[in-house]
Design a protein around this motif. Sequence first.
Motif, short mmCIF file in Angstrom:
data_model
loop_
_atom_site.label_atom_id
_atom_site.label_comp_id
_atom_site.label_asym_id
_atom_site.label_seq_id
_atom_site.Cartn_x
_atom_site.Cartn_y
_atom_site.Cartn_z
N ASP A 151 0.85 -1.20 0.00
CA ASP A 151 0.00 0.00 0.00
C ASP A 151 0.88 1.24 0.00
O ASP A 151 0.70 2.16 0.78
N LEU A 152 1.85 1.24 -0.93
CA LEU A 152 2.94 2.20 -0.88
C LEU A 152 2.58 3.58 -1.40
O LEU A 152 3.05 4.59 -0.89
N MET A 153 1.74 3.64 -2.44
CA MET A 153 1.47 4.92 -3.08
C MET A 153 0.13 4.88 -3.78
O MET A 153 -0.45 3.82 -4.00
N ARG A 154 -0.35 6.04 -4.13
CA ARG A 154 -1.58 6.16 -4.91
C ARG A 154 -1.24 6.31 -6.39
O ARG A 154 -0.09 6.49 -6.77
N LEU A 155 -2.26 6.27 -7.22
CA LEU A 155 -2.08 6.31 -8.67
C LEU A 155 -1.33 7.58 -9.09
O LEU A 155 -0.49 7.53 -10.00
N ARG A 156 -1.58 8.70 -8.41
CA ARG A 156 -0.93 9.96 -8.77
C ARG A 156 0.59 9.85 -8.67
O ARG A 156 1.32 10.39 -9.51
N ASP A 176 -9.79 -1.88 0.89
CA ASP A 176 -11.20 -1.75 0.50
C ASP A 176 -11.27 -1.43 -0.99
O ASP A 176 -10.78 -0.39 -1.43
N PRO A 177 -11.90 -2.30 -1.80
CA PRO A 177 -12.00 -2.03 -3.24
C PRO A 177 -12.65 -0.70 -3.56
O PRO A 177 -12.38 -0.11 -4.62
N ALA A 178 -13.49 -0.20 -2.67
CA ALA A 178 -14.15 1.07 -2.92
C ALA A 178 -13.16 2.23 -2.99
O ALA A 178 -13.45 3.28 -3.59
N GLU A 179 -11.97 2.06 -2.40
CA GLU A 179 -10.98 3.13 -2.38
C GLU A 179 -10.20 3.26 -3.69
O GLU A 179 -9.40 4.19 -3.84
N VAL A 180 -10.41 2.33 -4.60
CA VAL A 180 -9.75 2.44 -5.90
C VAL A 180 -10.15 3.75 -6.59
O VAL A 180 -9.34 4.40 -7.26
N ALA A 181 -11.37 4.15 -6.41
CA ALA A 181 -11.85 5.40 -7.02
C ALA A 181 -11.08 6.61 -6.50
O ALA A 181 -10.98 7.63 -7.20
N ALA A 182 -10.52 6.49 -5.32
CA ALA A 182 -9.74 7.59 -4.73
C ALA A 182 -8.25 7.45 -5.04
O ALA A 182 -7.45 8.24 -4.51
N GLY A 183 -7.88 6.49 -5.87
CA GLY A 183 -6.48 6.38 -6.29
C GLY A 183 -5.72 5.22 -5.70
O GLY A 183 -4.53 5.05 -6.01
N LYS A 184 -6.34 4.39 -4.87
CA LYS A 184 -5.63 3.21 -4.35
C LYS A 184 -5.35 2.24 -5.50
O LYS A 184 -6.12 2.13 -6.46
#
Length: 378
Positions: free
Chosen positions: A238-243, A299-307
């Motif tokens: 869980d190192l970084m987000r998509l950005r 949580d798969p729902a957090e993919v929308a926030a960039g996970k």
Amino acid sequence: MVTTPISLEYLRGAQELEPTTHGLLPHRLPAWARAQCADPQLAMAESQPAGCRLVFDTRATEVELDALRTRPAYVGMPMRPDGIYDLLIDGELVAQASLTGGNLLMKDAAAGTEEVVPGPPGTIRFANLPDRRKSVEIWLPHNEITELIALRSDQPLEPSPITRPVWLHHGSSISHGSNAVHPTGTWPAVAAAQAGVELINLGMGGSALLDPFTARTMRDIPADLISVKIGINIVNADLMRLRAFGPAVHGFLDMLRDGHPDTPLIVASAVHCPIHENTPGPLAPDFAGGTLAFVATGDPAEVAAGKLTLSVIRDELTRIVGQRAATDPNLRYVDGLDLYGPADFAEFPLPDRLHPGSQAHARIGQRFGAVIREVISG
């Protein structure tokens, strides 16, 4: 018996040999790179000699190696099998052996602690080798820290020249060899043998994290082919987000190109891993079944926030490599699902839900070996 001083002239796959109280410790990252990260997981992984082997020409019929191993173990869990030394003669696996004694690196997952329990060095001996001039390789265990103490033989040893193209690879614990039974059974070793290339394996358990010091290390290593496998550690840490992920990939590849502007470069995504295909990290150990397994806790729902998930990363790598390939004709993308996909998982499931077993390692290696042959042949 003749004692041959151990040096990098005889040891392939390592970047440095650190003097220790007992002997010499192979490192797959140089000291300056190790100094830039205090992560104990990285320290353990890079000092486990995945892909490292003693290589020499000789008429010897007996060869002995004194070494001190350090094995990881978990409190309350069964011990892992002994690490294996593979002996190859003229490229063919002819014998295997394991050390006795050695240190234990005891990890307490519940407490988050670890302790070294000291033990004595051991000796492996290979006898009755053919009495003729031959090339000998002793592959060190990919999953045991190994301090090399003494190398003996009944005839002199000479360093073997490198005559094959050099393949430099970086990846996660799967590239490191987790769950492979022996060192030449890891998928990079299988691929190298099939493609006829000289392997430098910088696969490091838990540590394929787009670290700049790894990219700079690779930048400075001469190579005829380079590959980077990206994805699983980024997600399970869980190192970084998509950005942050896209620029980090670009930066890693930019550094590789600083030292290897025209070398064939393969970017590979993660193989199929159901727990992380659409579920972000972090990853957590699961001892419920009495052995170590893994579970995704995001949580798969957090993919929308960039996970990040493996599916998200594969899409992003496809985009990045496609963008760069417009001006970099020697850059290629390999989809990890073509190496080990859902159908392969149905045939050879991941024993701990994360790492392939020996049969899957062989299949991945055969498929990647075919890619290497295609790239080298042009």
